[in-house]
Design a protein around this motif. Structure first.
Motif, PDB file in Angstrom:
ATOM      1  N   GLY A  56     -62.716 -52.914  45.573  1.00  0.00           N
ATOM      2  CA  GLY A  56     -62.972 -51.589  45.021  1.00  0.00           C
ATOM      3  C   GLY A  56     -61.886 -51.160  44.057  1.00  0.00           C
ATOM      4  O   GLY A  56     -62.135 -50.386  43.127  1.00  0.00           O
ATOM      5  N   GLU A  57     -60.684 -51.669  44.250  1.00  0.00           N
ATOM      6  CA  GLU A  57     -59.564 -51.327  43.375  1.00  0.00           C
ATOM      7  C   GLU A  57     -59.732 -51.883  41.966  1.00  0.00           C
ATOM      8  O   GLU A  57     -58.984 -51.515  41.054  1.00  0.00           O
ATOM      9  CB  GLU A  57     -58.260 -51.843  43.969  1.00  0.00           C
ATOM     10  N   ASN A  58     -60.712 -52.763  41.771  1.00  0.00           N
ATOM     11  CA  ASN A  58     -60.963 -53.330  40.446  1.00  0.00           C
ATOM     12  C   ASN A  58     -61.947 -52.495  39.641  1.00  0.00           C
ATOM     13  O   ASN A  58     -62.329 -52.875  38.537  1.00  0.00           O
ATOM     14  CB  ASN A  58     -61.508 -54.754  40.567  1.00  0.00           C
ATOM     15  N   ILE A  59     -62.385 -51.366  40.202  1.00  0.00           N
ATOM     16  CA  ILE A  59     -63.364 -50.508  39.531  1.00  0.00           C
ATOM     17  C   ILE A  59     -62.754 -49.136  39.281  1.00  0.00           C
ATOM     18  O   ILE A  59     -62.176 -48.531  40.180  1.00  0.00           O
ATOM     19  CB  ILE A  59     -64.646 -50.373  40.377  1.00  0.00           C
ATOM     20  N   LEU A  60     -62.893 -48.666  38.046  1.00  0.00           N
ATOM     21  CA  LEU A  60     -62.363 -47.362  37.648  1.00  0.00           C
ATOM     22  C   LEU A  60     -63.506 -46.492  37.147  1.00  0.00           C
ATOM     23  O   LEU A  60     -64.262 -46.894  36.249  1.00  0.00           O
ATOM     24  CB  LEU A  60     -61.326 -47.545  36.531  1.00  0.00           C
ATOM     25  N   GLY A  61     -63.657 -45.315  37.744  1.00  0.00           N
ATOM     26  CA  GLY A  61     -64.672 -44.371  37.292  1.00  0.00           C
ATOM     27  C   GLY A  61     -64.008 -43.095  36.799  1.00  0.00           C
ATOM     28  O   GLY A  61     -63.162 -42.526  37.483  1.00  0.00           O
ATOM     29  N   LYS A  67     -64.747 -31.586  40.583  1.00  0.00           N
ATOM     30  CA  LYS A  67     -65.986 -31.469  41.353  1.00  0.00           C
ATOM     31  C   LYS A  67     -66.895 -32.669  41.109  1.00  0.00           C
ATOM     32  O   LYS A  67     -67.437 -33.263  42.055  1.00  0.00           O
ATOM     33  CB  LYS A  67     -66.717 -30.173  40.994  1.00  0.00           C
ATOM     34  N   ALA A  68     -67.049 -33.050  39.839  1.00  0.00           N
ATOM     35  CA  ALA A  68     -67.893 -34.196  39.511  1.00  0.00           C
ATOM     36  C   ALA A  68     -67.308 -35.481  40.088  1.00  0.00           C
ATOM     37  O   ALA A  68     -68.037 -36.343  40.585  1.00  0.00           O
ATOM     38  CB  ALA A  68     -68.040 -34.316  37.994  1.00  0.00           C
ATOM     39  N   ALA A  69     -65.978 -35.604  40.034  1.00  0.00           N
ATOM     40  CA  ALA A  69     -65.326 -36.794  40.574  1.00  0.00           C
ATOM     41  C   ALA A  69     -65.529 -36.889  42.085  1.00  0.00           C
ATOM     42  O   ALA A  69     -65.795 -37.970  42.631  1.00  0.00           O
ATOM     43  CB  ALA A  69     -63.840 -36.772  40.238  1.00  0.00           C
ATOM     44  N   ALA A  70     -65.416 -35.756  42.776  1.00  0.00           N
ATOM     45  CA  ALA A  70     -65.599 -35.745  44.229  1.00  0.00           C
ATOM     46  C   ALA A  70     -67.037 -36.107  44.592  1.00  0.00           C
ATOM     47  O   ALA A  70     -67.273 -36.840  45.564  1.00  0.00           O
ATOM     48  CB  ALA A  70     -65.236 -34.374  44.789  1.00  0.00           C
ATOM     49  N   GLU A  71     -67.994 -35.613  43.826  1.00  0.00           N
ATOM     50  CA  GLU A  71     -69.399 -35.937  44.084  1.00  0.00           C
ATOM     51  C   GLU A  71     -69.655 -37.431  43.877  1.00  0.00           C
ATOM     52  O   GLU A  71     -70.352 -38.077  44.679  1.00  0.00           O
ATOM     53  CB  GLU A  71     -70.293 -35.112  43.154  1.00  0.00           C
ATOM     54  N   MET A  72     -69.100 -37.992  42.815  1.00  0.00           N
ATOM     55  CA  MET A  72     -69.255 -39.419  42.574  1.00  0.00           C
ATOM     56  C   MET A  72     -68.626 -40.232  43.697  1.00  0.00           C
ATOM     57  O   MET A  72     -69.207 -41.218  44.169  1.00  0.00           O
ATOM     58  CB  MET A  72     -68.613 -39.790  41.230  1.00  0.00           C
ATOM     59  N   LYS A  73     -67.451 -39.833  44.139  1.00  0.00           N
ATOM     60  CA  LYS A  73     -66.767 -40.558  45.214  1.00  0.00           C
ATOM     61  C   LYS A  73     -67.607 -40.518  46.488  1.00  0.00           C
ATOM     62  O   LYS A  73     -67.760 -41.543  47.174  1.00  0.00           O
ATOM     63  CB  LYS A  73     -65.397 -39.931  45.465  1.00  0.00           C
ATOM     64  N   TYR A  74     -68.149 -39.354  46.812  1.00  0.00           N
ATOM     65  CA  TYR A  74     -68.965 -39.213  48.022  1.00  0.00           C
ATOM     66  C   TYR A  74     -70.176 -40.145  47.944  1.00  0.00           C
ATOM     67  O   TYR A  74     -70.495 -40.853  48.919  1.00  0.00           O
ATOM     68  CB  TYR A  74     -69.418 -37.762  48.170  1.00  0.00           C
ATOM     69  N   ARG A  75     -70.841 -40.157  46.801  1.00  0.00           N
ATOM     70  CA  ARG A  75     -72.038 -40.991  46.665  1.00  0.00           C
ATOM     71  C   ARG A  75     -71.686 -42.475  46.748  1.00  0.00           C
ATOM     72  O   ARG A  75     -72.435 -43.256  47.360  1.00  0.00           O
ATOM     73  CB  ARG A  75     -72.725 -40.696  45.332  1.00  0.00           C
ATOM     74  N   VAL A  76     -70.583 -42.868  46.138  1.00  0.00           N
ATOM     75  CA  VAL A  76     -70.185 -44.271  46.166  1.00  0.00           C
ATOM     76  C   VAL A  76     -69.865 -44.707  47.590  1.00  0.00           C
ATOM     77  O   VAL A  76     -70.290 -45.779  48.045  1.00  0.00           O
ATOM     78  CB  VAL A  76     -68.972 -44.511  45.233  1.00  0.00           C
TER      79      VAL A  76
END
Length: 323
Positions: A56-61, A67-76
């Motif tokens: 997972g450390e090889n992927i950067l979003g 707020k958008a970052a937290a939502e993406m993290k939750y979904r991932v």
């Protein structure tokens, strides 16, 4: 059927085409409600699912709000195994501060606009304002100054470069002076004096912040870009670490952010960017449709994929009447 399988099965053809894209750069043009964040989440899920050795450390979003970052993290995390917890998902500013700058300058401190304004207000004498000063309200122009400094940083123009630009204006005036009438000379001299005052204020602001080890939001990205440009080994290490880079709301990127991506490209150039060319909400920060053209020029054309983009058109949020 597992939850992850159901999620994949429910994708429409265009979304699936994006999610299953091979390595290399891809631009996904997606309107409101067409599943931009969902496509990014599924893309990350597929990368991890089909590459058991990929960390997972090889992927950067990257995106634009916490707020958008937290939502993406939750979904991932919901859609993947344990490796999903290690995917770096956050804002451009958080990445620049915590990954690029703080490991080398741990005492750097982000500063809000209001604190920056107060800092300038307390050091008005150093700014030496004349044309931009109103005696009854000395701080009138400071908010405008902050916006101006920020736009300069968005365009990768530090104080030294702006100084050089102003001196170029002075040289042009001197060269044209014999052909100008007195009124034109007076107008251009007045404009030059204003530009010199702006350049001085920009330089003083930069010095005041540096003396206090403080960074504005604009300077975070400018300083990170300069750090990577001056340290190719660091840029190479980060490029090697982040083998896949995904950007949400790409329409809101500006010159500095795209240049940052270019420096992170390295050899892999595995960029997956999603954006809506009708929704550049940060136009005041330099965002525009030009972001898409820059991406094509920097990443698609050199990779031999001048048409490396696709569009998501099916809207899941609104009815046809609303659309």
């Amino acid at each position: 059927m597992s939850e992850r399988a159901r999620t994949t099965f429910s994708l429409n053809d265009r979304q699936r085409e994006a999610v299953e894209h091979d390595e290399g750069p891809l631009l996904v043009v997606a309107g409101a409600g067409t599943g931009k964040t969902r496509v990014i989440t599924e893309r990350i899920r597929r990368l991890l699912e089909e590459n058991p050795a990929l960390s997972g450390e090889n992927i950067l979003g990257l995106t634009f709000t916490d707020k958008a970052a937290a939502e993406m993290k939750y979904r991932v995390v919901q859609a993947t195994d344990e490796r999903g917890k290690d995917v770096w998902l956050g804002t451009f500013h958080a990445f620049c501060l915590n990954v690029v700058l703080k490991p080398f300058d741990s005492d750097l401190d982000p500063v809000e606009d209001i604190d920056h304004w107060i800092l300038l207000r307390r050091n008005m004498r150093d700014l030496q304002l004349e044309r931009y000063l109103k005696l009854h309200e000395p701080g009138t122009f400071l908010s405008d100054f902050l916006q101006f400094f920020s736009r300069c940083q968005d365009e990768l123009v530090p104080p030294d470069d702006y100084d050089r630009y102003v001196e170029t204006l002075a040289q042009r005036l001197e060269a044209a002076r014999p052909q100008l009438d007195p009124e034109d000379i007076e107008d251009r001299e007045d404009e030059l004096a204003r530009q010199r005052e702006l350049a001085r204020a920009y330089r003083v602001s930069d010095r005041l912040l540096r003396d206090r080890r403080q960074l504005t939001f604009g300077s975070m990205i400018l300083e990170a870009e300069r750090k990577l440009r001056r340290d190719p080994e660091l840029a190479a290490r980060l490029s090697e670490r982040y083998r896949y880079i995904l950007v949400d709301e790409f329409q809101d990127t500006n010159v500095a952010q795209i240049e940052l991506l270019r420096l992170l490209a390295g050899r892999h150039r595995n960029f997956f960017v999603v954006g809506d060319d009708d929704q550049a909400i940060y136009r005041f920060r330099g965002a525009s449709f030009a972001s898409f053209k820059r991406f094509a020029d920097f990443f698609l054309a050199p990779a031999g994929r001048p048409n490396g983009h696709l569009a998501l058109t099916e809207n899941y949020r609104s009815s046809q009447r609303i659309l």
